[in-house]
Design an enzyme around this catalytic site. Structure first.
Site: not given
Ligand code: CP3
Length: 344
Positions: A26, A30, A39, A76, A153
């Protein structure tokens, strides 16, 4: 294309490298103000994921700003349900929801195996642009969710502490569960192959919800499908990260993957004994440790890297970065990993 800094790839291929390689789960998005600025130009997260030019930009930001040894494509895991006909929405400061859930055989009739060329072109385009702009600086990691986590999910319809709807279905409708997992698996194999064809140098499977299943269910509903994916992806090194599934580590010894990701609950030396010498280990600092003082971070880095010493490994966190982590602390972590001198 030749990669200038290929230390992560060499470690993933099983080499004991001259220093510990490092990237962070991540890392894209973030924590970086530079990410939030990109964004803010758009309506939200999903639009950013689907705009290849900007997705490439935020993919490269951590390479420039944090100095990590690999990039991970900004996307994602939830693009797979969407590509199968089950779209998601991202609710600000809450997380994902699915207006339509897939819970029984008739729901199953409304979805299909994803066709990456059609339904996921924005990801492969983002990978092509990223590879071009990286110009061989560091490798690019592709990724997907593991089938069980995607199933969780799609059935639950949102995040959950217990995923009790998803787990209920495993007990009440085994046939449906396996049919849905099978389609997710086929979609994921096609998707990862498309990412590799577009330029991903290695790929990682995120089984974020592995730890909510017991060992028997994990073997039947998750590991079996991960195994199919690992057997199918022969082009590049595969990493399997199953959060909370310490009980599955001995079984992962026989998985056709190169690297196993560890969460911070797992003792590195014990994991090494269980997995054997044949695989690379990745992990496993507690993301909360990055809230600590620089001195404390340095101490934690040293004890983590000492436990890995002499064996192929990639330094990382034991789960994704938390959004309010200070980028300066992250930079300190990365510098300390790179500077650590392994005893030979
Ligand atoms: O690793 C990286 O930086 C690459 C980008 C990446 C994102 N999501 C961007 C994202 C990766 C590899 C993921 C994987 C992901 N997404 C997982 C597996 C990894 C883990 O953390 O367990 C899961 C379970 C998700 C599902 C998901 N996406 C959730 C539950 C959420 C909301 C909460 C959060 O912020 O994680 C997301 C949103 C998300 N995916 C964001 C980002 C940068 C935040 C959204 C924003 O910018 O508002």
């Amino acid at each position: 294309m030749k990669i200038d800094n290929d230390i992560v790839l060499r470690a993933a291929r099983g080499e004991v490298t001259e220093r510990s390689p490092v990237w962070l789960m991540r890392q894209a998005g973030r924590i970086l103000p530079e990410y939030r600025a990109v964004r803010a130009q758009l309506s939200g997260f999903i639009e950013l994921v689907e705009t290849p030019d900007l997705a490439a930009e935020v993919t490269i930001q951590p390479v420039d700003i944090l100095d990590v040894d690999a990039a991970i494509i900004f996307s994602d895991i939830l693009v797979i349900p969407q590509a199968m006909g089950c779209p998601y929405q991202m609710i600000e400061s809450k997380g994902p929801i699915f207006p339509k859930t897939i819970r029984n055989a008739s729901d199953l009739a409304s979805i299909h195996v994803a066709d990456p060329g059609k339904d996921l072109k924005f990801v492969t385009d983002a990978i092509r642009i990223t590879k071009q702009r990286l110009n061989g600086r560091v490798p690019l990691i592709g990724f997907a969710g593991a089938p069980w986590t995607i199933f969780a999910y799609m059935t639950e319809g949102s995040g959950s502490k217990t995923f009790s709807v998803a787990r209920k279905i495993l007990y009440t409708d085994k046939a449906f569960s396996h049919q849905l997992l099978d389609r997710i698996t086929e979609s994921t194999i096609a998707y990862l192959k498309a990412q590799i064809e577009a330029g991903a140098d290695m790929v990682q499977l995120f089984d974020s919800w592995a730890g909510i299943l017991g060992p028997e269910q994990y073997a039947e509903f998750s590991l079996r499908y991960i195994e199919r994916i690992c057997d199918a992806i022969t082009e590049v090194p595969v990493t399997v990260f199953a959060k909370g599934a310490f009980f599955a580590l001995p079984a992962m010894r026989n998985l056709n993957c190169r690297t196993v990701g560890l969460d911070w609950h797992t003792d590195i030396r014990t994991a090494r004994e269980q997995i054997g010498p044949g695989k690379t280990l990745q992990g496993n600092a507690d993301p909360c440790m990055l809230y600590a003082s620089p001195e404390e971070i340095t101490r934690n880095v040293a004890s983590m890297l000492e436990a890995f010493s002499g064996t192929p490994h990639i330094a990382n966190l034991g789960h994704g970065l938390y959004p309010d982590t200070d980028p300066e602390h992250v930079k300190h972590f990365i510098r300390e990993v790179k500077a650590y001198k392994h005893r030979v």
